[in-house]
Design a protein around this motif. Structure first.
Motif, PDB file in Angstrom:
ATOM      1  N   ILE A 138       0.794  -1.079   0.193  1.00  0.00           N
ATOM      2  CA  ILE A 138      -0.070  -0.040   0.016  1.00  0.00           C
ATOM      3  C   ILE A 138       0.769   1.148  -0.110  1.00  0.00           C
ATOM      4  CG2 ILE A 138      -1.793   1.257   1.158  1.00  0.00           C
ATOM      5  CD1 ILE A 138      -2.749  -1.366   0.048  1.00  0.00           C
ATOM      6  N   LYS A 139       1.822   1.374   0.599  1.00  0.00           N
ATOM      7  CA  LYS A 139       2.671   2.335   0.852  1.00  0.00           C
ATOM      8  C   LYS A 139       3.553   2.731  -0.665  1.00  0.00           C
ATOM      9  CE  LYS A 139       7.279   3.855   2.911  1.00  0.00           C
ATOM     10  NZ  LYS A 139       8.473   3.437   3.640  1.00  0.00           N
ATOM     11  N   ILE A 140       3.908   1.693  -1.171  1.00  0.00           N
ATOM     12  CA  ILE A 140       4.350   1.856  -2.696  1.00  0.00           C
ATOM     13  C   ILE A 140       3.357   2.416  -3.646  1.00  0.00           C
ATOM     14  CG2 ILE A 140       5.520   0.737  -4.570  1.00  0.00           C
ATOM     15  CD1 ILE A 140       6.822  -1.021  -2.548  1.00  0.00           C
ATOM     16  N   ALA A 141       2.248   1.611  -3.474  1.00  0.00           N
ATOM     17  CA  ALA A 141       1.106   2.202  -4.353  1.00  0.00           C
ATOM     18  C   ALA A 141       0.831   3.753  -4.212  1.00  0.00           C
ATOM     19  CB  ALA A 141      -0.128   0.921  -4.182  1.00  0.00           C
ATOM     20  N   VAL A 142       0.545   3.980  -3.030  1.00  0.00           N
ATOM     21  CA  VAL A 142       0.261   5.343  -2.538  1.00  0.00           C
ATOM     22  C   VAL A 142       1.308   6.350  -3.095  1.00  0.00           C
ATOM     23  CG1 VAL A 142      -0.010   7.162  -0.793  1.00  0.00           C
ATOM     24  CG2 VAL A 142      -1.084   4.881  -0.666  1.00  0.00           C
ATOM     25  N   GLN A 143       2.426   5.916  -3.205  1.00  0.00           N
ATOM     26  CA  GLN A 143       3.657   6.877  -3.714  1.00  0.00           C
ATOM     27  C   GLN A 143       3.606   6.999  -5.045  1.00  0.00           C
ATOM     28  OE1 GLN A 143       7.097   4.982  -2.125  1.00  0.00           O
ATOM     29  NE2 GLN A 143       6.947   5.792   0.007  1.00  0.00           N
ATOM     30  N   ASN A 144       3.180   5.629  -5.893  1.00  0.00           N
ATOM     31  CA  ASN A 144       3.227   5.878  -7.177  1.00  0.00           C
ATOM     32  C   ASN A 144       1.728   6.687  -7.550  1.00  0.00           C
ATOM     33  OD1 ASN A 144       5.449   4.262  -7.341  1.00  0.00           O
ATOM     34  ND2 ASN A 144       4.374   2.371  -7.488  1.00  0.00           N
ATOM     35  N   LEU A 145       1.246   6.460  -6.888  1.00  0.00           N
ATOM     36  CA  LEU A 145      -0.189   7.324  -7.299  1.00  0.00           C
ATOM     37  C   LEU A 145      -0.248   8.866  -7.268  1.00  0.00           C
ATOM     38  CD1 LEU A 145      -3.116   5.006  -5.668  1.00  0.00           C
ATOM     39  CD2 LEU A 145      -2.721   5.539  -8.142  1.00  0.00           C
ATOM     40  N   PHE A 146       0.663   9.174  -6.198  1.00  0.00           N
ATOM     41  CA  PHE A 146       0.991  10.727  -6.021  1.00  0.00           C
ATOM     42  C   PHE A 146       1.762  10.993  -7.506  1.00  0.00           C
ATOM     43  CE2 PHE A 146       0.776  10.854  -1.466  1.00  0.00           C
ATOM     44  CZ  PHE A 146       0.181  12.097  -1.319  1.00  0.00           C
ATOM     45  N   THR A 147       2.403  10.239  -7.969  1.00  0.00           N
ATOM     46  CA  THR A 147       3.057  10.656  -9.148  1.00  0.00           C
ATOM     47  C   THR A 147       2.030  10.672 -10.383  1.00  0.00           C
ATOM     48  OG1 THR A 147       5.120   9.625  -8.773  1.00  0.00           O
ATOM     49  CG2 THR A 147       4.976  10.158 -11.024  1.00  0.00           C
ATOM     50  N   LEU A 148       1.130   9.721 -10.319  1.00  0.00           N
ATOM     51  CA  LEU A 148       0.122   9.749 -11.545  1.00  0.00           C
ATOM     52  C   LEU A 148      -0.958  10.655 -11.320  1.00  0.00           C
ATOM     53  CD1 LEU A 148      -1.005   5.734 -11.681  1.00  0.00           C
ATOM     54  CD2 LEU A 148       0.345   7.065 -13.274  1.00  0.00           C
ATOM     55  N   ALA A 149      -1.197  11.285 -10.443  1.00  0.00           N
ATOM     56  CA  ALA A 149      -1.919  12.253  -9.995  1.00  0.00           C
ATOM     57  C   ALA A 149      -1.657  13.504 -10.670  1.00  0.00           C
ATOM     58  CB  ALA A 149      -2.368  12.406  -8.389  1.00  0.00           C
ATOM     59  N   ASP A 150      -0.482  13.637 -11.099  1.00  0.00           N
ATOM     60  CA  ASP A 150       0.095  14.941 -11.492  1.00  0.00           C
ATOM     61  C   ASP A 150      -0.007  14.663 -13.209  1.00  0.00           C
ATOM     62  OD1 ASP A 150       0.575  16.112  -9.368  1.00  0.00           O
ATOM     63  OD2 ASP A 150       2.563  15.375  -8.880  1.00  0.00           O
ATOM     64  N   THR A 151      -0.025  13.623 -13.433  1.00  0.00           N
ATOM     65  CA  THR A 151       0.052  13.458 -15.340  1.00  0.00           C
ATOM     66  C   THR A 151      -0.977  12.862 -15.803  1.00  0.00           C
ATOM     67  OG1 THR A 151       1.171  11.159 -14.634  1.00  0.00           O
ATOM     68  CG2 THR A 151       2.861  13.161 -14.918  1.00  0.00           C
ATOM     69  N   LEU A 152      -1.794  11.809 -15.132  1.00  0.00           N
ATOM     70  CA  LEU A 152      -2.925  11.260 -15.974  1.00  0.00           C
ATOM     71  C   LEU A 152      -4.219  12.235 -15.915  1.00  0.00           C
ATOM     72  CD1 LEU A 152      -2.615   7.319 -14.794  1.00  0.00           C
ATOM     73  CD2 LEU A 152      -2.219   8.489 -17.029  1.00  0.00           C
ATOM     74  N   PRO A 153      -4.928  11.901 -16.859  1.00  0.00           N
ATOM     75  CA  PRO A 153      -6.307  12.375 -16.750  1.00  0.00           C
ATOM     76  C   PRO A 153      -7.238  12.175 -15.490  1.00  0.00           C
ATOM     77  CG  PRO A 153      -6.040  11.355 -19.069  1.00  0.00           C
ATOM     78  CD  PRO A 153      -4.761  11.024 -18.064  1.00  0.00           C
ATOM     79  N   ALA A 154      -8.004  12.883 -14.822  1.00  0.00           N
ATOM     80  CA  ALA A 154      -8.414  12.634 -13.348  1.00  0.00           C
ATOM     81  C   ALA A 154      -9.414  11.434 -13.435  1.00  0.00           C
ATOM     82  CB  ALA A 154      -9.346  13.811 -13.186  1.00  0.00           C
ATOM     83  N   CYS A 155     -10.096  11.091 -14.489  1.00  0.00           N
ATOM     84  CA  CYS A 155     -10.722   9.889 -14.504  1.00  0.00           C
ATOM     85  C   CYS A 155      -9.965   8.561 -14.477  1.00  0.00           C
ATOM     86  CB  CYS A 155     -11.828   9.768 -15.652  1.00  0.00           C
ATOM     87  SG  CYS A 155     -11.187  10.121 -17.181  1.00  0.00           S
ATOM     88  N   ASP A 156      -8.661   8.479 -14.950  1.00  0.00           N
ATOM     89  CA  ASP A 156      -7.955   7.316 -14.960  1.00  0.00           C
ATOM     90  C   ASP A 156      -7.513   7.364 -13.741  1.00  0.00           C
ATOM     91  OD1 ASP A 156      -8.471   6.901 -17.646  1.00  0.00           O
ATOM     92  OD2 ASP A 156      -6.685   8.056 -18.414  1.00  0.00           O
ATOM     93  N   VAL A 157      -6.919   8.336 -13.014  1.00  0.00           N
ATOM     94  CA  VAL A 157      -6.364   8.401 -11.745  1.00  0.00           C
ATOM     95  C   VAL A 157      -7.334   7.651 -10.759  1.00  0.00           C
ATOM     96  CG1 VAL A 157      -5.144   9.723  -9.885  1.00  0.00           C
ATOM     97  CG2 VAL A 157      -4.902  10.219 -12.184  1.00  0.00           C
ATOM     98  N   CYS A 158      -8.711   8.067 -11.178  1.00  0.00           N
ATOM     99  CA  CYS A 158      -9.574   7.517  -9.910  1.00  0.00           C
ATOM    100  C   CYS A 158      -9.847   6.250 -10.160  1.00  0.00           C
ATOM    101  CB  CYS A 158     -10.876   8.358 -10.224  1.00  0.00           C
ATOM    102  SG  CYS A 158     -11.406   9.819  -9.751  1.00  0.00           S
ATOM    103  N   GLU A 159      -9.590   5.849 -11.359  1.00  0.00           N
ATOM    104  CA  GLU A 159     -10.054   4.400 -11.648  1.00  0.00           C
ATOM    105  C   GLU A 159      -8.916   3.451 -11.142  1.00  0.00           C
ATOM    106  OE1 GLU A 159     -10.720   1.148 -15.461  1.00  0.00           O
ATOM    107  OE2 GLU A 159     -10.362   3.494 -15.818  1.00  0.00           O
TER     108      GLU A 159
END
Length: 894
Positions: free
Chosen positions: A229-250
């Motif tokens: 979960i720790k690694i996944a959260v860290q990776n999602l922080f990166t995605l949240a800056d680049t991916l479209p919002a609907c993709d990050v939500c998914e």
């Protein structure tokens, strides 16, 4: 059945020789058996009669697992991915991958014991490795035909269905822990979402969500040990800056599923999520969803918000809060009994995310979902409102910024505030103070309007709010605002300048008037405040506008409780000063007057304020209104609407006379019954010419009751003038008996803004049922008006108002129309007979004689009495023969 028996024998033979065969031959014999098994399956529509199905499932699953590993061994990721796809799609001579996959697919849908055999074969870990490759390694393909695409879709469907069936069992999840692909796939969804295979996104999400719901203590410990979960959260922080919002939500929703679903088993993953800024991640992602189009990313955005809402109940200890209950409170409120057995808030961090979203975003969709989440939390347990409001104060704080939000959000918010009172029976004084301040500032008129409607609903719930909003200064504020609006209306009388804000501001005036009406209802103290503010002259100004009128009349009616004379002066004055064509105003004033005249204490004020003359002047103003056909401006007014006005006018007079000898004596001594007869006779439906009626022989003779029935029947052609006459005579008949003020032939109209009268639908239905009786003449009578056409009571009726009998007698000769001589004479005779029945009882005859009105009756029917050939001579003579026994006025009878 025979086919399954044959297959069973063949598989027993396979079992017997398998231990003695080399692996290649064993595999060949099994693969030769499977097509026969699939053929039997298809022919029996999935009904399996195969005793060794668990062993078959184990053998086939092991072989499939072995072949998958063989095709993956020693290859790079892309090579393994390609080899695996080719193997699973192989058919016939080219390979057996598809045969094995389809066999396991069908076997996985049989029963739980068979599924356990499949799980025990090692297939869960093997298929997870397949899924990881399919998701993370997109293939670059050359042109492919439709058949290839169809094969891919079929292979994907079977593969995913097998995994869903295996991983929904805890045993299937436990089997995954032997390999490292579960955490790898979770982390991959949080880091490679923009680089993964597009066609495998949704299936991977389904599989991982299924695994999430079946988590065990061991699987949670395993995921925690590798910091998944720790690694996944860290990776999602990166995605949240680049991916479209609907993709990050998914992608984020998948990770959050493991956090939320694991909590009933262990809090470890939730703690890891919280310690690694998981809530800040969700806030960042959700705020990026501002401006998304409707339905864009809907399921995943909603899923995240739903899971956040659920996480508010995920905590180790109950929240300890103590608040100060401000009084007064509603009688039903008891804080000690507030707590129920539902889910209470134990974790404020996820709620703070929701609160921050509302405070930082003006997006309609996001704000609306936050408010819906709060409503859901309150519904779980009533105490949750207090736990949240006494800690984070969300509603209190939201009130300060609600005027910045879109209009639908404002409406939703104030419904939520309203539910605190209506559902919790709690008065949130601090919140109400802020709402009142919002109304005072009036920054956004629509928001002010919505806030005031919220307070209006509360006020209508309990009388307590009349005191609360008076003491808080709201009543004074509303009176000051209405005084200002009344002055504007008075200055702009007769002129109209279009203003785009007029709609909302006018609605606001309506609600302010309704609020004042609600605050003064049943509250003498608040009514005195209104009077002491000098508001009565200003309130009167709102009567002229139909959308303000209902609430204005309610306020004035409450004023009558402390001063009947002032109320009567206003209403009678408004009736007399209204123009001839302000018919709706007259009708609304009459209905208000009737409500007040229900109190006998109002009768004296009505008389002293010239109420009788005022109502009779309404009849005078309608001269010629019921002509057939209508003429002049009356053509634009429905004749049935005129009848409604006549009815309420006569009803008002009857109500003022009811059980009031002073008013009755005043009305009779001043010749007002004669004035009434004159005014009714000039309405246009009665004959006003001076020519003498020519007697005709009657072919048939109907009773008055039969005329009433005939007039209501759509199948019989009946002239409009006569129908109108019968209506009026029926009104007078009830007036004679003193019951007209209790009748209800017409439904209430609802002219306020935004409200459509239900009469419109009912009247159209009535017109269809009675097309002749309701020939289109403008406004039509409602269906309830057909109560009129009932037969008169059979029992003897005592005359209460003898003057009304005189009116009927005066109108008797006027029941005539050229071209309808026979019909006219027939109705005249019927009415004369009906009048005769009215004086049938001794008591009624005594009342008539004591009234001193007999000479008036004789004068009005002099022609009929002096001419024995007159059609009315005989019935009228019989009337006076019945009265002769009383002989109170012998000189009159002579």
């Amino acid at each position: 059945t025979l086919q399954w028996e044959t297959l069973g024998k063949q598989f027993v033979e396979y079992e017997q020789v398998a231990p003695f065969l080399i692996p290649e031959d064993q595999q060949r014999r099994l693969l030769e058996f499977l097509p026969l098994f699939l053929e039997a399956w298809e022919q029996s529509s999935g009904v399996v009669v195969f005793s060794n199905i668990q062993l078959l499932a184990s053998e086939v699953s092991k072989l499939l697992t072995k072949e998958i590993k063989r095709h993956l061994n020693g290859k790079s990721a892309e090579e393994a991915r390609l080899a695996l796809e080719q193997f699973l799609q192989q058919k016939g001579e080219s390979g057996d991958g598809h045969l094995l996959l389809k066999s396991v697919y069908l076997l996985s849908q049989t029963d739980l014991r068979t599924m356990w055999n499949i799980i025990g074969s090692g297939l869960p870990a093997a298929l997870m490795q397949c899924l990881y490759l399919f998701f993370t390694v997109p293939l670059r393909k050359t042109s492919v035909d439709g058949k290839t695409n169809e094969d891919e879709a079929q292979t994907q469907e079977m593969l995913v269905k097998i995994m869903l069936n295996m991983y929904k069992e805890e045993q299937g999840v436990e089997e995954l822990l032997a390999a490292d692909k579960l955490q790898s796939l979770i982390i991959a969804t949080a880091s490679l979402w923009d680089h993964c295979s597009h066609s495998w996104k949704v299936p991977t999400g389904h599989v991982l969500r299924t695994i999430s719901k079946a988590q065990t203590k061991n699987s949670i410990v395993h995921l925690q040990a590798v910091d998944c979960i720790k690694i996944a959260v860290q990776n999602l922080f990166t995605l949240a800056d680049t991916l479209p919002a609907c993709d990050v939500c998914e992608a984020a929703s998948i990770v959050l599923c493991f956090v939320k679903d694991s909590y009933p088993v262990s809090s470890a993953l939730l703690t890891e999520f919280e310690n690694n800024d998981g809530y800040q991640l969700l806030l960042k992602i959700l705020l990026r969803c501002e401006g998304l189009q409707q339905n864009e990313g809907d399921p995943y955005l909603d899923e995240i918000l739903d899971m956040l809402t659920c996480l508010t109940t995920c905590g180790q200890t109950e929240l300890k809060v103590s608040g100060n209950i401000v009084h007064p409170q509603l009688p039903l409120f008891d804080f000690e009994q507030t707590r129920s057995s539902g889910m209470t808030v134990k974790n404020l961090q996820p709620f703070q995310v929701l609160q921050s979203i509302f405070q930082r975003s003006n997006d309609q969709r996001l704000c609306g979902r936050v408010l819906a989440a709060i409503g859901t939390i309150w519904a779980w347990d009533r105490v949750n409102f207090f736990l949240l409001e006494w800690t984070l104060q969300p509603i209190n704080q939201f009130t300060d910024i609600i005027h910045f939000k879109p209009h639908p959000v404002q409406v939703q918010f104030f419904r939520l505030v309203e539910s605190i009172v209506l559902d919790l029976s709690y008065v949130p004084h601090e919140i109400l103070k802020k709402v009142q301040y919002l109304i005072k500032e009036n920054i956004v008129p629509f928001c002010t309007l919505t806030a005031l409607q919220c307070l209006l609903s509360m006020t209508q719930k309990d009388l307590l709010f009349s005191d609360i909003f008076r003491d808080s200064g709201l009543l004074g504020l509303l009176l000051a605002l209405l005084r200002k609006e009344a002055k504007i209306l008075r200055k702009s009388a007769g002129t109209h300048v279009s203003d785009p804000k007029e709609g909302t501001e006018k609605e606001l005036n309506v609600v302010m008037l309704k609020m004042v009406a609600a605050l003064t209802a049943r509250s003498v103290r608040n009514t005195v405040v209104l009077k002491d503010y000098g508001m009565v002259p200003y309130i009167k100004i709102f009567l002229d506008d139909e959308c303000y009128r209902s609430a204005t009349l309610s306020i004035l009616e409450q004023l009558s409780v402390i001063n009947y004379e002032e109320y009567m002066s206003i209403i009678i004055g408004a009736l007399c000063s209204s123009t001839q064509w302000e018919l709706h105003l007259k009708l609304d004033l009459l209905k208000s007057l009737l409500r007040i005249l229900e109190s006998p204490k109002s009768h004296s004020a009505f008389r002293t304020c010239s109420g009788f003359n005022g109502l009779l002047s309404l009849l005078s103003d309608m001269e010629g209104a019921l002509q057939d056909p209508p003429s002049g401006q009356w053509t634009e007014v429905g004749q049935n609407f005129i009848l409604e006005l006549v009815f309420y006018t006569l009803q008002g007079i009857t109500a003022a006379l009811h059980l009031d000898p002073v008013n009755s004596n005043f009305f009779q001594k001043n010749g007002l019954f004669e004035k009434m007869a004159e005014d009714l006779g000039s309405l246009g439906c009665f004959w006003t010419e001076g020519e003498r009626q020519i007697p005709v022989s009657l072919e048939k003779k109907r009773t008055f009751a039969e005329f009433l029935d005939a007039a209501s029947c759509s199948s019989e052609p009946f002239p409009v003038w006569l129908k109108n006459c019968i209506w009026i005579l029926k009104f007078l008949d009830h007036m004679v008996k003193g019951t007209l003020h209790q009748e209800s032939y017409f439904r209430e109209r609802k002219p306020e803004m935004g409200e459509e009268s239900r009469d419109d639908q009912e009247r159209s239905q009535t017109q269809e049922e009675h097309p002749v009786a309701f020939k289109r003449l403008g406004n039509k009578l409602p269906a309830s008006a057909y109560m009129l056409w009932g037969k008169p009571e059979e029992k003897d009726c005592t005359i209460v108002h003898p003057g009304a009998v005189c009116v009927m007698v005066r109108l008797l000769p006027k029941l005539y129309k050229e071209g309808h001589a026979q019909l006219s004479q027939e109705i005249q005779c019927a009415l004369a007979d009906h009048i005769q029945s009215l004086v049938k009882s001794e008591k009624s005859r005594q009342v008539m004689c004591e009234s001193g009105l007999l000479s008036t009756i004789i004068t009005s029917c002099q022609d009929a009495f002096s001419d024995e050939s007159h059609p009315l001579h005989l019935p009228l003579t019989r009337v006076f023969e019945k009265l002769a026994s009383q002989a109170i006025e012998p000189h009159v009878l002579r």
